[in-house]
Design a protein around this motif. Structure first.
Motif, short mmCIF file in Angstrom:
data_model
loop_
_atom_site.label_atom_id
_atom_site.label_comp_id
_atom_site.label_asym_id
_atom_site.label_seq_id
_atom_site.Cartn_x
_atom_site.Cartn_y
_atom_site.Cartn_z
N VAL A 1 -1.34 2.74 43.91
CA VAL A 1 -1.97 2.13 42.74
C VAL A 1 -0.99 1.11 42.19
N GLU A 2 -1.17 -0.15 42.54
CA GLU A 2 -0.28 -1.20 42.06
C GLU A 2 -0.67 -1.61 40.64
N LEU A 3 0.32 -1.69 39.78
CA LEU A 3 0.10 -2.02 38.37
C LEU A 3 1.03 -3.16 37.95
N PRO A 4 0.69 -3.85 36.87
CA PRO A 4 1.55 -4.94 36.42
C PRO A 4 2.97 -4.46 36.13
N THR A 5 3.94 -5.18 36.62
CA THR A 5 5.34 -4.84 36.34
C THR A 5 5.72 -5.43 34.99
N ILE A 6 6.11 -4.55 34.06
CA ILE A 6 6.47 -4.96 32.71
C ILE A 6 7.95 -4.65 32.49
N ASP A 7 8.77 -5.67 32.62
CA ASP A 7 10.23 -5.50 32.49
C ASP A 7 10.68 -4.37 33.41
N GLU A 8 11.43 -3.42 32.88
CA GLU A 8 11.93 -2.30 33.70
C GLU A 8 11.24 -0.99 33.33
N PHE A 9 10.09 -1.06 32.67
CA PHE A 9 9.39 0.15 32.26
C PHE A 9 8.75 0.84 33.47
N VAL A 10 8.95 2.14 33.56
CA VAL A 10 8.33 2.96 34.60
C VAL A 10 7.05 3.57 34.04
N TYR A 11 6.02 3.67 34.87
CA TYR A 11 4.75 4.28 34.44
C TYR A 11 4.90 5.81 34.47
N GLU A 12 5.48 6.35 33.38
CA GLU A 12 5.72 7.78 33.28
C GLU A 12 4.58 8.46 32.54
N ALA A 13 4.36 9.74 32.88
CA ALA A 13 3.28 10.51 32.28
C ALA A 13 3.45 10.62 30.77
N TRP A 14 2.39 10.30 30.03
CA TRP A 14 2.27 10.44 28.59
C TRP A 14 3.16 9.50 27.79
N GLU A 15 3.88 8.61 28.47
CA GLU A 15 4.76 7.70 27.74
C GLU A 15 3.98 6.50 27.21
N HIS A 16 4.51 5.90 26.14
CA HIS A 16 3.91 4.70 25.54
C HIS A 16 5.03 3.70 25.25
N PRO A 17 4.77 2.43 25.35
CA PRO A 17 3.48 1.78 25.59
C PRO A 17 3.12 1.62 27.07
N ILE A 18 4.00 2.10 27.97
CA ILE A 18 3.71 2.04 29.41
C ILE A 18 3.65 3.47 29.92
N GLY A 19 2.52 3.86 30.51
CA GLY A 19 2.45 5.24 31.00
C GLY A 19 1.09 5.57 31.61
N HIS A 20 0.89 6.86 31.81
CA HIS A 20 -0.37 7.32 32.40
C HIS A 20 -0.63 8.76 32.00
N CYS A 21 -1.88 9.21 32.19
CA CYS A 21 -2.23 10.62 32.03
C CYS A 21 -2.83 11.08 33.35
N HIS A 22 -3.81 12.00 33.32
CA HIS A 22 -4.36 12.55 34.56
C HIS A 22 -5.12 11.52 35.39
N ALA A 23 -5.80 10.59 34.75
CA ALA A 23 -6.58 9.61 35.51
C ALA A 23 -6.67 8.26 34.81
N HIS A 24 -5.81 8.05 33.81
CA HIS A 24 -5.78 6.76 33.10
C HIS A 24 -4.37 6.19 33.13
N VAL A 25 -4.31 4.87 33.03
CA VAL A 25 -3.03 4.17 32.97
C VAL A 25 -3.10 3.15 31.85
N TRP A 26 -1.98 2.93 31.15
CA TRP A 26 -1.97 1.93 30.08
C TRP A 26 -0.65 1.15 30.10
N TRP A 27 -0.72 -0.07 29.58
CA TRP A 27 0.46 -0.92 29.49
C TRP A 27 0.25 -2.01 28.46
N GLU A 28 1.36 -2.63 28.04
CA GLU A 28 1.32 -3.77 27.14
C GLU A 28 2.08 -4.92 27.78
#
Length: 209
Positions: free
Chosen positions: A176-203
């Motif tokens: 699942v390729e997602l926009p690279t935002i600086d050095e933020f990792v798409y970690e579970a439950w983290e904000h503003p870059i993160g994901h849950c069980h089936a959703h992903v979010w970023w700024e």
């Protein structure tokens, strides 16, 4: 002349008494029947799934690999196979998605060298935006495979999420390729870059707090 006329009459009589039979002709060869294709009867040897987000649209690709025997059957009816494969994917998205997804430009390519088929399409409606914040849903991708970003321990990185393992006995790779935002990792439950069980979010320009 009378003798010739008489011989003609005799020949006609013989033909009529034989029922007008003529020498049988050799029957035309019957073409070999085309094997019917049912997706439920086909088993992939490997599946490589990739999604990429561009301009709020998810580009989806699934390359499926098949055994030589099954691939030869698929090639006998490319149009039927393509239609059934697309129809199944549309049904999966409709059943397991959040009813906001719309599939466009669906098509199937064939790579005879690798004995693979490649389903490609664009998915609209899976990504929403509020200002500089984006939110993407992937139930449509995960539920048909029985997977979950968290429960199945997808590998997290700054470029997206990754998983590899068996799905119904088929080795499956999901990227699942997602926009690279600086050095933020798409970690579970983290904000503003993160994901849950089936959703992903970023700024686009996240503010560190």
């Amino acid at each position: 002349m009378r003798k010739i006329h008489g011989l003609k009459l005799i020949l006609i009589f013989v033909v009529l008494t034989m029922g007008g039979c003529v020498a049988p002709t050799a029957p035309s060869p019957t073409p070999a029947p085309t094997q019917s294709i049912k997706l439920t009867n086909l088993t992939q040897t490997k599946s490589i799934v990739k999604t990429e987000i561009e301009g709020g649209v998810v580009h989806y690709q699934n390359e499926s690999y098949w055994g030589e025997g099954q691939y030869s059957v698929i090639l006998q009816s490319k149009a039927r196979f393509s239609s059934d494969l697309i129809a199944k994917f549309v049904e999966d998205v409709s059943t397991h998605g959040e009813k906001c997804e719309e599939i466009t430009n669906a098509n199937v390519e064939f790579n005879e060298g690798k004995k693979s088929t490649i389903l490609k399409c664009s998915i609209h409606g899976a990504v929403s935006r509020t200002g500089d914040s984006y939110h993407a849903t992937f139930f449509w991708l995960l539920r048909p495979l029985g997977l979950d970003f968290i429960d199945n321990h997808f590998e997290e990185s700054k470029s997206g999420l990754f998983w590899q393992g068996p799905v119904n006995g088929t080795l499956t790779t999901i990227t699942v390729e997602l926009p690279t935002i600086d050095e933020f990792v798409y970690e579970a439950w983290e904000h503003p870059i993160g994901h849950c069980h089936a959703h992903v979010w970023w700024e686009l320009a996240p503010q560190v707090t």
